[in-house]
Enzyme design. Structure first.
Site, PDB file in Angstrom:
ATOM      1  CB  CYS A 156       8.435  74.630   5.830  1.00  0.00           C
ATOM      2  SG  CYS A 156       7.473  74.695   4.312  1.00  0.00           S
TER       3      CYS A 156
HETATM    4  N1  LIG Z   1       2.992  70.882   5.706  1.00  0.00           N
HETATM    5  C1  LIG Z   1       3.979  71.701   6.025  1.00  0.00           C
HETATM    6  O1  LIG Z   1       5.162  71.368   5.850  1.00  0.00           O
HETATM    7  C2  LIG Z   1       3.698  73.040   6.622  1.00  0.00           C
HETATM    8  C3  LIG Z   1       2.407  73.534   6.727  1.00  0.00           C
HETATM    9  N2  LIG Z   1       2.191  74.776   7.275  1.00  0.00           N
HETATM   10  C4  LIG Z   1       0.837  75.319   7.406  1.00  0.00           C
HETATM   11  O2  LIG Z   1       0.187  74.629   8.477  1.00  0.00           O
HETATM   12  C5  LIG Z   1      -1.204  74.510   8.219  1.00  0.00           C
HETATM   13  C6  LIG Z   1      -1.567  73.018   8.223  1.00  0.00           C
HETATM   14  O3  LIG Z   1      -0.808  72.380   7.212  1.00  0.00           O
HETATM   15  P1  LIG Z   1      -0.805  70.820   6.979  1.00  0.00           P
HETATM   16  O4  LIG Z   1      -0.764  70.106   8.273  1.00  0.00           O
HETATM   17  O5  LIG Z   1       0.229  70.540   5.974  1.00  0.00           O
HETATM   18  O6  LIG Z   1      -2.257  70.615   6.306  1.00  0.00           O
HETATM   19  P2  LIG Z   1      -3.153  69.302   6.190  1.00  0.00           P
HETATM   20  O7  LIG Z   1      -3.940  69.481   4.947  1.00  0.00           O
HETATM   21  O8  LIG Z   1      -2.325  68.091   6.346  1.00  0.00           O
HETATM   22  O9  LIG Z   1      -4.123  69.439   7.448  1.00  0.00           O
HETATM   23  C7  LIG Z   1      -5.050  70.480   7.582  1.00  0.00           C
HETATM   24  C8  LIG Z   1      -5.887  70.232   8.804  1.00  0.00           C
HETATM   25  O10 LIG Z   1      -6.858  71.255   8.957  1.00  0.00           O
HETATM   26  C9  LIG Z   1      -8.181  70.678   8.974  1.00  0.00           C
HETATM   27  N3  LIG Z   1      -9.055  71.593   8.249  1.00  0.00           N
HETATM   28  C10 LIG Z   1      -9.195  71.755   6.933  1.00  0.00           C
HETATM   29  N4  LIG Z   1     -10.080  72.726   6.636  1.00  0.00           N
HETATM   30  C11 LIG Z   1     -10.502  73.188   7.803  1.00  0.00           C
HETATM   31  C12 LIG Z   1     -11.403  74.173   8.163  1.00  0.00           C
HETATM   32  N5  LIG Z   1     -12.081  74.904   7.294  1.00  0.00           N
HETATM   33  N6  LIG Z   1     -11.618  74.368   9.442  1.00  0.00           N
HETATM   34  C13 LIG Z   1     -10.939  73.619  10.369  1.00  0.00           C
HETATM   35  N7  LIG Z   1     -10.076  72.667  10.097  1.00  0.00           N
HETATM   36  C14 LIG Z   1      -9.840  72.477   8.828  1.00  0.00           C
HETATM   37  C15 LIG Z   1      -8.024  69.345   8.271  1.00  0.00           C
HETATM   38  O11 LIG Z   1      -8.996  68.408   8.652  1.00  0.00           O
HETATM   39  P3  LIG Z   1     -10.468  68.351   8.007  1.00  0.00           P
HETATM   40  O12 LIG Z   1     -10.378  68.937   6.621  1.00  0.00           O
HETATM   41  O13 LIG Z   1     -10.797  66.925   8.013  1.00  0.00           O
HETATM   42  O14 LIG Z   1     -11.279  69.191   8.903  1.00  0.00           O
HETATM   43  C16 LIG Z   1      -6.664  68.920   8.778  1.00  0.00           C
HETATM   44  O15 LIG Z   1      -6.774  68.448  10.116  1.00  0.00           O
HETATM   45  C17 LIG Z   1      -1.452  75.180   6.856  1.00  0.00           C
HETATM   46  O16 LIG Z   1      -1.842  76.516   7.055  1.00  0.00           O
HETATM   47  C18 LIG Z   1      -0.074  75.130   6.198  1.00  0.00           C
HETATM   48  O17 LIG Z   1       0.051  76.154   5.253  1.00  0.00           O
HETATM   49  C19 LIG Z   1       3.214  75.509   7.779  1.00  0.00           C
HETATM   50  C20 LIG Z   1       4.508  75.062   7.717  1.00  0.00           C
HETATM   51  C21 LIG Z   1       4.858  73.801   7.102  1.00  0.00           C
HETATM   52  C1  LIG Z   2       5.862  71.283  -0.856  1.00  0.00           C
HETATM   53  C2  LIG Z   2       4.843  72.355  -0.640  1.00  0.00           C
HETATM   54  O1  LIG Z   2       3.828  72.415  -1.294  1.00  0.00           O
HETATM   55  N1  LIG Z   2       5.114  73.240   0.332  1.00  0.00           N
HETATM   56  C3  LIG Z   2       4.234  74.333   0.663  1.00  0.00           C
HETATM   57  C4  LIG Z   2       4.775  75.153   1.805  1.00  0.00           C
HETATM   58  C5  LIG Z   2       4.324  74.683   3.144  1.00  0.00           C
HETATM   59  C6  LIG Z   2       4.429  75.758   4.233  1.00  0.00           C
HETATM   60  O2  LIG Z   2       5.409  76.176   4.764  1.00  0.00           O
HETATM   61  O3  LIG Z   2       3.317  76.264   4.561  1.00  0.00           O
HETATM   62  P1  LIG Z   2       2.722  77.702   4.788  1.00  0.00           P
HETATM   63  O4  LIG Z   2       1.620  77.726   3.813  1.00  0.00           O
HETATM   64  O5  LIG Z   2       2.202  77.686   6.146  1.00  0.00           O
HETATM   65  O6  LIG Z   2       3.650  78.792   4.563  1.00  0.00           O
HETATM   66  C7  LIG Z   2       4.031  75.258  -0.529  1.00  0.00           C
HETATM   67  O7  LIG Z   2       4.933  75.444  -1.336  1.00  0.00           O
HETATM   68  O8  LIG Z   2       2.979  75.893  -0.569  1.00  0.00           O
END
Ligand SMILES: NC(=O)C1=CN([C@@H]2O[C@H](COP(=O)(O)OP(=O)(O)OC[C@H]3O[C@@H](n4cnc5c(N)ncnc54)[C@H](OP(=O)(O)O)[C@@H]3O)[C@@H](O)[C@H]2O)C=CC1
Ligand SMILES: CC(=O)N[C@@H](CCC(=O)OP(=O)(O)O)C(=O)O
Length: 341
Positions: A156
């Protein structure tokens, strides 16, 4: 219709993918997965996200190894909204068929495995796959995204930062002597759905974190082509990232040249909006847009750039859908600019 699934659908970015793909005109979203031992397995996604009621009628399925092995054959597109480790471990199986994989995690973004290990805390085991991965910054890498099976969707903060900095770097308008200084504030959803003390509502107070060590620093530097100073901050709001970036311009660069670089680069990019004022989070939250503005001080040769995105959308889910549109030769903004349910 293209068959697709979302893995990690119960999370914040996964549920945004579900919301977007369920109403996408070209995708048929038939399956949503969580981990094999998830406490949310077998629950309807609307039990977690009641706002999806009436729009999505899918149950969260546990993903065991047997089912995992079938996904690459069953689907045209697999969207991974999973932790870095899960994406890393599963990628060989997921790329074993014809499915295109859109990975929101950081597992396949950094080509240097030493830098990866330093920032992600585990050794990368899939060098060959890493070499095939394409960085999914949609406005910049469209032709390669269209040709690749494995798309590493950017983080992000890197999305907000790179969209502001790259037009200037590409036009050779940045000074090589001074690193761009990026200060960015993110809402708490950036940390994911899992509760932790640090992200509880009574604990969060605007504060810098990950200073001089955040994993997005090497990601931004890698895809900008020069080092940066990056300082993330956690703010006490739900969603959105506001990045304010100070740069030193190359000698003699004018305000007009800076303006031309943005206008030329984003003239055909409906997702990126060039504003006549510094961006506000409220205008991008719940949208796939990146809003940009800049101001140049010709006398000192500096500029300040402002960039705002929704971390869960342009910073994750909607950017993944932009990449999928490119991968399947669909309209660039298909499924993205319609009014949300
Ligand atoms: N939040 C953000 O703004 C951003 C996040 N990301 C990346 O996107 C990905 C998801 O982030 P986010 O949605 O915030 O995370 P969340 O913690 O909100 O969701 C993670 C999801 O993955 C599942 N999960 C967890 N562990 C496992 C596993 N071992 N195997 C399969 N499924 C699993 C969880 O469900 P359950 O544990 O119940 O299985 C849940 O559905 C991460 O890699 C993050 O770094 C990238 C850009 C921005
Ligand atoms: C507020 C906050 O905790 N933000 C996350 C970034 C989320 C993101 O972009 O995720 P990726 O792990 O996929 O790069 C952090 O700083 O780790």
């Amino acid at each position: 219709m293209l068959r697709c699934c979302v893995v990690g659908a119960s999370g914040y970015t996964g549920s945004e993918l579900v919301r977007l793909l369920a109403k996408h005109p070209n995708f048929d979203l038939s399956d949503c997965f969580v981990s094999a031992g998830s406490q949310d397995a077998h629950r309807p996604i609307t039990a977690l996200y009641p706002g999806l009621q009436g729009h999505v009628d899918l149950t969260l399925q546990p993903l065991d190894d047997q089912r995992l092995a079938l996904l690459a054959q069953q689907f045209d597109a697999i969207f991974l909204a999973t932790p870095h480790e899960a994406s890393h471990d599963w990628m060989p199986a997921l790329t074993a068929g014809n499915a295109r994989v859109f990975d929101l995690s950081g597992a396949f973004r950094l080509p240097d495995t030493d830098v990866f290990a330093q920032h992600y805390g585990f050794a990368h085991q899939h060098r060959a796959l890493l070499d095939t991965a394409v960085y999914g910054l949609a406005e910049w890498h469209a032709p390669r995204i269209a040709d690749s099976q494995l798309i590493a969707v950017p983080g992000c903060y890197p999305t907000a930062s790179l969209l502001a900095l790259k037009p200037l770097a590409e036009a050779n308008l940045l000074s090589a002597e001074q690193w761009p200084v990026i200060n960015a504030v993110s809402g708490v959803s950036g940390a994911g759905r899992k509760a932790s003390l640090n992200t509880s509502v009574c604990e969060v107070s605007l504060q810098a974190y990950g200073v001089l060590g955040h994993r997005h620093q090497p990601e931004i530097a890698q895809y900008l082509g020069q080092p940066v100073l990056f300082t993330p901050h956690l703010g006490n709001f739900k969603r959105g990232i506001l990045a304010t970036i100070a740069v030193k311009l190359a000698s003699g660069v004018t305000a007009q040249q800076v303006s031309d670089a943005y206008q030329q680069r984003y003239a055909d990019s409906p997702v990126v909006r060039l504003l006549d004022h510094f961006p506000r989070l409220d205008d991008v939250v719940n949208t796939p847009h990146c809003d940009l503005h800049w101001k140049v001080d010709e006398a000192s040769g500096h500029a300040v750039l402002g960039s705002a995105i929704d971390n869960l959308l342009k910073g994750a889910a909607s950017q993944a859908v932009q990449c999928a549109n490119l991968a399947f030769q669909l309209a660039p903004t298909a499924g993205l600019l319609e009014v949300r349910p």
